[in-house]
Scaffold this motif. Structure first.
Motif, PDB file in Angstrom:
ATOM      1  N   SER A  68       0.849  -1.190   0.000  1.00 20.95           N
ATOM      2  CA  SER A  68       0.000   0.000   0.000  1.00 20.95           C
ATOM      3  C   SER A  68       0.885   1.241   0.000  1.00 20.95           C
ATOM      4  N   THR A  69       0.304   2.364  -0.402  1.00 16.20           N
ATOM      5  CA  THR A  69       1.075   3.611  -0.368  1.00 16.20           C
ATOM      6  C   THR A  69       1.422   3.978   1.072  1.00 16.20           C
ATOM      7  N   ALA A  70       0.587   3.575   2.034  1.00 17.85           N
ATOM      8  CA  ALA A  70       0.904   3.831   3.445  1.00 17.85           C
ATOM      9  C   ALA A  70       2.162   3.070   3.858  1.00 17.85           C
ATOM     10  N   THR A  71       2.281   1.813   3.432  1.00 22.39           N
ATOM     11  CA  THR A  71       3.476   1.020   3.740  1.00 22.39           C
ATOM     12  C   THR A  71       4.689   1.623   3.061  1.00 22.39           C
ATOM     13  N   ILE A  72       4.550   2.002   1.808  1.00 19.32           N
ATOM     14  CA  ILE A  72       5.667   2.599   1.070  1.00 19.32           C
ATOM     15  C   ILE A  72       6.116   3.880   1.752  1.00 19.32           C
ATOM     16  N   SER A  73       5.161   4.692   2.172  1.00 18.34           N
ATOM     17  CA  SER A  73       5.474   5.940   2.860  1.00 18.34           C
ATOM     18  C   SER A  73       6.192   5.682   4.182  1.00 18.34           C
ATOM     19  N   ARG A  74       5.743   4.671   4.939  1.00 16.89           N
ATOM     20  CA  ARG A  74       6.375   4.318   6.215  1.00 16.89           C
ATOM     21  C   ARG A  74       7.816   3.876   6.005  1.00 16.89           C
ATOM     22  N   VAL A  75       8.030   3.053   4.986  1.00 16.93           N
ATOM     23  CA  VAL A  75       9.394   2.597   4.678  1.00 16.93           C
ATOM     24  C   VAL A  75      10.246   3.780   4.242  1.00 16.93           C
ATOM     25  N   ASN A  76       9.688   4.657   3.431  1.00 13.95           N
ATOM     26  CA  ASN A  76      10.424   5.834   2.968  1.00 13.95           C
ATOM     27  C   ASN A  76      10.832   6.716   4.146  1.00 13.95           C
ATOM     28  N   ARG A  77       9.940   6.852   5.110  1.00 15.25           N
ATOM     29  CA  ARG A  77      10.256   7.641   6.317  1.00 15.25           C
ATOM     30  C   ARG A  77      11.417   7.006   7.079  1.00 15.25           C
ATOM     31  N   SER A  78      11.417   5.679   7.171  1.00 12.78           N
ATOM     32  CA  SER A  78      12.534   4.984   7.837  1.00 12.78           C
ATOM     33  C   SER A  78      13.837   5.182   7.075  1.00 12.78           C
ATOM     34  N   LEU A  79      13.762   5.140   5.759  1.00  8.27           N
ATOM     35  CA  LEU A  79      14.966   5.349   4.949  1.00  8.27           C
ATOM     36  C   LEU A  79      15.537   6.748   5.162  1.00  8.27           C
ATOM     37  N   ASN A  80      14.652   7.717   5.268  1.00  7.49           N
ATOM     38  CA  ASN A  80      15.096   9.109   5.358  1.00  7.49           C
ATOM     39  C   ASN A  80      15.382   9.583   6.777  1.00  7.49           C
ATOM     40  N   TYR A  81      14.687   9.031   7.759  1.00  6.96           N
ATOM     41  CA  TYR A  81      14.806   9.547   9.124  1.00  6.96           C
ATOM     42  C   TYR A  81      15.087   8.468  10.158  1.00  6.96           C
ATOM     43  N   GLY A  82      15.340   7.250   9.713  1.00  6.73           N
ATOM     44  CA  GLY A  82      15.563   6.136  10.630  1.00  6.73           C
ATOM     45  C   GLY A  82      17.009   6.043  11.084  1.00  6.73           C
ATOM     46  N   ASN A  83      17.424   4.840  11.399  1.00  9.05           N
ATOM     47  CA  ASN A  83      18.749   4.580  11.954  1.00  9.05           C
ATOM     48  C   ASN A  83      19.764   4.088  10.932  1.00  9.05           C
ATOM     49  N   ASP A  84      19.457   4.233   9.641  1.00 13.66           N
ATOM     50  CA  ASP A  84      20.333   3.814   8.540  1.00 13.66           C
ATOM     51  C   ASP A  84      20.547   2.305   8.469  1.00 13.66           C
ATOM     52  N   GLY A  85      19.642   1.549   9.080  1.00 10.20           N
ATOM     53  CA  GLY A  85      19.752   0.099   9.049  1.00 10.20           C
ATOM     54  C   GLY A  85      19.600  -0.475   7.656  1.00 10.20           C
ATOM     55  N   TYR A  86      18.634   0.048   6.909  1.00  7.46           N
ATOM     56  CA  TYR A  86      18.461  -0.431   5.534  1.00  7.46           C
ATOM     57  C   TYR A  86      19.739  -0.186   4.734  1.00  7.46           C
ATOM     58  N   ASP A  87      20.253   1.031   4.785  1.00  8.49           N
ATOM     59  CA  ASP A  87      21.435   1.371   3.989  1.00  8.49           C
ATOM     60  C   ASP A  87      22.646   0.531   4.387  1.00  8.49           C
ATOM     61  N   MET A  88      22.790   0.245   5.664  1.00  8.46           N
ATOM     62  CA  MET A  88      23.888  -0.593   6.123  1.00  8.46           C
ATOM     63  C   MET A  88      23.814  -1.957   5.436  1.00  8.46           C
ATOM     64  N   ILE A  89      22.620  -2.529   5.385  1.00 10.36           N
ATOM     65  CA  ILE A  89      22.446  -3.839   4.757  1.00 10.36           C
ATOM     66  C   ILE A  89      22.619  -3.752   3.245  1.00 10.36           C
ATOM     67  N   PHE A  90      22.081  -2.707   2.625  1.00 15.42           N
ATOM     68  CA  PHE A  90      22.220  -2.570   1.170  1.00 15.42           C
ATOM     69  C   PHE A  90      23.676  -2.473   0.745  1.00 15.42           C
ATOM     70  N   GLU A  91      24.527  -1.933   1.601  1.00 16.65           N
ATOM     71  CA  GLU A  91      25.964  -1.870   1.294  1.00 16.65           C
ATOM     72  C   GLU A  91      26.616  -3.250   1.369  1.00 16.65           C
ATOM     73  N   ARG A  92      26.001  -4.179   2.091  1.00 13.66           N
ATOM     74  CA  ARG A  92      26.597  -5.495   2.326  1.00 13.66           C
ATOM     75  C   ARG A  92      26.100  -6.591   1.396  1.00 13.66           C
ATOM     76  N   ILE A  93      24.929  -6.420   0.824  1.00  9.61           N
ATOM     77  CA  ILE A  93      24.365  -7.490   0.001  1.00  9.61           C
ATOM     78  C   ILE A  93      24.211  -7.047  -1.440  1.00  9.61           C
ATOM     79  N   ALA A  94      23.975  -8.033  -2.302  1.00 10.15           N
ATOM     80  CA  ALA A  94      23.773  -7.752  -3.726  1.00 10.15           C
ATOM     81  C   ALA A  94      22.503  -6.931  -3.912  1.00 10.15           C
ATOM     82  N   PRO A  95      22.454  -6.157  -4.979  1.00  8.11           N
ATOM     83  CA  PRO A  95      21.248  -5.367  -5.255  1.00  8.11           C
ATOM     84  C   PRO A  95      20.039  -6.265  -5.505  1.00  8.11           C
ATOM     85  N   LEU A  96      18.874  -5.679  -5.399  1.00  4.59           N
ATOM     86  CA  LEU A  96      17.635  -6.360  -5.729  1.00  4.59           C
ATOM     87  C   LEU A  96      17.701  -6.810  -7.183  1.00  4.59           C
TER      88      LEU A  96
END
Length: 105
Positions: A68-96
């Protein structure tokens, strides 16, 4: 955030996750600890985050993931204002895989 996730129980869970040695062990453990819907929701959020980092539009992400757009928005908020957990993992694993990151004609 009103609740802290840093508890002894969460530490114990994370220790368990860190002890897993391969995908088969992950499948066995997560199949036991999560419902199918919980696991699919977690994987969907992770897929949404990867697509957002690949600069996909909300519409494209919603169409490809069913999120849903609500889920996408929530994830986007975490990407922009969270603890950088997603980005840490994206640096370690292969791209989607490209079937999710390339816009179809």
């Amino acid at each position: 955030m009103s609740k802290s996730i840093k508890t002894p129980a969460v530490d114990y869970l994370f220790d368990a996750v860190l002890s897993l040695k391969n995908k088969e062990e992950c499948y066995a453990f997560f199949d036991d600890i999560c419902t199918v819907n919980e696991l699919l929701s977690l994987s969907q959020r992770f897929e949404v985050a990867a697509m957002l980092r690949s600069h996909k539009t909300y519409l494209d992400i919603a169409e490809k993931t069913g999120a849903s757009t609500a889920t996408i928005s929530r994830v986007n908020r975490s990407l922009n204002y969270g603890n950088d957990g997603y980005d840490m993992i994206f640096e370690r694993i292969a791209p989607l895989p490209s079937d999710h990151t390339e816009t179809e004609a």
